[in-house]
Design a protein around this motif. Structure first.
Motif, PDB file in Angstrom:
ATOM      1  N   UNK A 193      43.645  24.636  75.335  1.00  0.00           N
ATOM      2  CA  UNK A 193      44.101  25.125  76.628  1.00  0.00           C
ATOM      3  C   UNK A 193      42.925  25.367  77.563  1.00  0.00           C
ATOM      4  N   UNK A 194      43.067  24.923  78.810  1.00  0.00           N
ATOM      5  CA  UNK A 194      42.105  25.274  79.846  1.00  0.00           C
ATOM      6  C   UNK A 194      42.047  26.792  79.982  1.00  0.00           C
ATOM      7  N   UNK A 195      40.840  27.307  80.085  1.00  0.00           N
ATOM      8  CA  UNK A 195      40.645  28.742  80.305  1.00  0.00           C
ATOM      9  C   UNK A 195      40.001  28.943  81.664  1.00  0.00           C
ATOM     10  N   UNK A 196      40.582  29.834  82.434  1.00  0.00           N
ATOM     11  CA  UNK A 196      40.092  30.046  83.790  1.00  0.00           C
ATOM     12  C   UNK A 196      38.657  30.557  83.764  1.00  0.00           C
ATOM     13  N   UNK A 197      37.807  29.933  84.563  1.00  0.00           N
ATOM     14  CA  UNK A 197      36.379  30.252  84.566  1.00  0.00           C
ATOM     15  C   UNK A 197      35.761  29.612  85.800  1.00  0.00           C
ATOM     16  N   UNK A 198      34.452  29.729  85.932  1.00  0.00           N
ATOM     17  CA  UNK A 198      33.749  28.997  86.979  1.00  0.00           C
ATOM     18  C   UNK A 198      33.613  27.549  86.544  1.00  0.00           C
ATOM     19  N   UNK A 208      48.909  25.737  80.515  1.00  0.00           N
ATOM     20  CA  UNK A 208      50.252  25.796  79.942  1.00  0.00           C
ATOM     21  C   UNK A 208      50.393  27.061  79.114  1.00  0.00           C
ATOM     22  N   UNK A 209      51.608  27.514  78.940  1.00  0.00           N
ATOM     23  CA  UNK A 209      51.859  28.639  78.047  1.00  0.00           C
ATOM     24  C   UNK A 209      51.761  28.153  76.603  1.00  0.00           C
ATOM     25  N   UNK A 210      51.610  29.099  75.692  1.00  0.00           N
ATOM     26  CA  UNK A 210      51.555  28.726  74.272  1.00  0.00           C
ATOM     27  C   UNK A 210      52.844  28.042  73.847  1.00  0.00           C
ATOM     28  N   UNK A 211      53.981  28.523  74.336  1.00  0.00           N
ATOM     29  CA  UNK A 211      55.262  27.909  73.982  1.00  0.00           C
ATOM     30  C   UNK A 211      55.318  26.465  74.471  1.00  0.00           C
ATOM     31  N   UNK A 212      54.823  26.215  75.670  1.00  0.00           N
ATOM     32  CA  UNK A 212      54.816  24.849  76.199  1.00  0.00           C
ATOM     33  C   UNK A 212      53.882  23.947  75.393  1.00  0.00           C
ATOM     34  N   UNK A 213      52.747  24.474  74.986  1.00  0.00           N
ATOM     35  CA  UNK A 213      51.832  23.670  74.178  1.00  0.00           C
ATOM     36  C   UNK A 213      52.420  23.385  72.801  1.00  0.00           C
ATOM     37  N   UNK A 214      53.126  24.333  72.244  1.00  0.00           N
ATOM     38  CA  UNK A 214      53.813  24.075  70.972  1.00  0.00           C
ATOM     39  C   UNK A 214      54.852  22.971  71.135  1.00  0.00           C
ATOM     40  N   UNK A 215      55.546  22.965  72.265  1.00  0.00           N
ATOM     41  CA  UNK A 215      56.520  21.905  72.527  1.00  0.00           C
ATOM     42  C   UNK A 215      55.823  20.558  72.693  1.00  0.00           C
ATOM     43  N   UNK A 229      47.169  22.943  67.646  1.00  0.00           N
ATOM     44  CA  UNK A 229      46.624  23.686  68.764  1.00  0.00           C
ATOM     45  C   UNK A 229      45.307  24.324  68.309  1.00  0.00           C
ATOM     46  N   UNK A 230      44.340  24.359  69.208  1.00  0.00           N
ATOM     47  CA  UNK A 230      43.049  24.947  68.863  1.00  0.00           C
ATOM     48  C   UNK A 230      42.681  26.012  69.904  1.00  0.00           C
ATOM     49  N   UNK A 231      42.246  27.166  69.403  1.00  0.00           N
ATOM     50  CA  UNK A 231      41.759  28.215  70.284  1.00  0.00           C
ATOM     51  C   UNK A 231      42.819  28.853  71.143  1.00  0.00           C
ATOM     52  N   UNK A 232      44.068  28.765  70.702  1.00  0.00           N
ATOM     53  CA  UNK A 232      45.191  29.339  71.484  1.00  0.00           C
ATOM     54  C   UNK A 232      45.396  30.808  71.074  1.00  0.00           C
TER      55      UNK A 232
END
Length: 232
Positions: A193-198, A208-215, A229-232
Motif C-alpha cells: 500500500x502507498x503510504x502518505x509521505x513526501x 486503498x483500504x485493507x479490505x479493498x486490497x484483500x479483494x 499483502x505486504x506491510x499492511x
C-alpha cells in the motif's frame, strides 16, 4: 558503488532471511509516489555518499554469522556499472543477494543472470500496461523492455517475486485482473500500500483500504496463487 543509505537489519525485505538493505543512487523512472527523492533526482545524487565502499565492507565483515543476506535497492540498481562485481564480492563474504529492479534494463539483467547470479529478484510492476507510463512518471515507456525483463526473470531459475505499490490514482480494481492475467503462473506477487509521505512529485495519493486490497488479492490469486499483502 554509490551507497546513499543502509538499513542495518530487515526481516521483511528478503523473504525467509535476516538481511540488511543498501540504497543505490539514480533511477531511470520518476514514479510520482516514490519516497526516495534524495537518491532518485540527478541533482541529489551528487551529494557526498553516506556510506563509503570501505565502510560497507567493514559492516558486512562484522555482521557475518548474524545477517544472511543483502538487499540491493535504489533508485534503480542496474544503473550502477560495477553492480555485478559487487554481487560477487558480497557472495564472497558469505551473503545471499536480493536484487530489486524496475525491469527497464533487461540487457543488464541478462548479464547479471549469466555472470553474477543474484539469489533472489524482486521486480516492481508499476501498473497495468495501459497505465505504465503514468505510474512511472514518464512521457512514454517501452513495454517491450518490461515484458522482456518479466520473461528473463521467470526463466532465470532464480527465486523471484513481482510486486506493486498500490494507490487509486495508478491502479483501478479492474486493473488487478489485467495484471494477474499478464503475470499468470508467476512464483509470487505482493501488493504494497502507498503510504502518505513526501513524494518525488510533491503530490499526495489515495491508498486503498485493507479490505479493498484483500479483494484485489483474491482476484490476483485466480492467476497467481501465491499473492500476498505486504506491510499492511
Amino acid at each position: 558503488m554509490h551507497i546513499y543509505g543502509l538499513q542495518k537489519t530487515t526481516l521483511l525485505d528478503f523473504p525467509g532471511h535476516v538481511a540488511c538493505t543498501i540504497f543505490l543512487g539514480g533511477c531511470n523512472f520518476h514514479c510520482p509516489f516514490c519516497q526516495n527523492r534524495d537518491i532518485v533526482l540527478p541533482d541529489s545524487t551528487t551529494a557526498a555518499e553516506t556510506i563509503s565502499d570501505e565502510e560497507f565492507i567493514r559492516f558486512l565483515k562484522k555482521r557475518q554469522n548474524i545477517l544472511e543476506g543483502v538487499c540491493v535497492t535504489g533508485g534503480e540498481p542496474t544503473l550502477t556499472p560495477d553492480l555485478g562485481e559487487w554481487i560477487n564480492l558480497i557472495h564472497s563474504l558469505g551473503y545471499l543477494v536480493k536484487l530489486d529492479t524496475n525491469g527497464y534494463r533487461p540487457d543488464q539483467l541478462r548479464i547479471l543472470f549469466d555472470r553474477h547470479s543474484p539469489d533472489y529478484i524482486a521486480m516492481d510492476i508499476k501498473a497495468a500496461p495501459s497505465r505504465y507510463a503514468f505510474a512511472s512518471g514518464m512521457a512514454q515507456v517501452d513495454m517491450n523492455r518490461i515484458e522482456e525483463s518479466v520473461r528473463l526473470i521467470r526463466q532465470s531459475g532464480i527465486p523471484y517475486e513481482f510486486r506493486t505499490t498500490t494507490a487509486r490514482e495508478f491502479q483501478s480494481m479492474e486493473d488487478f485482473a489485467v495484471i494477474g492475467e499478464w503475470l499468470a503462473g508467476s512464483q509470487a506477487y505482493y501488493l504494497q500500500s502507498y503510504r502518505d509521505c513526501e513524494t518525488l512529485s510533491g503530490l499526495h495519493f489515495t491508498p486503498y483500504t485493507e479490505a479493498e486490497l484483500n479483494a484485489a488479492a483474491a482476484v490476483l490469486r485466480e492467476f497467481i496463487p501465491n499473492t500476498f499483502l505486504r506491510g499492511i
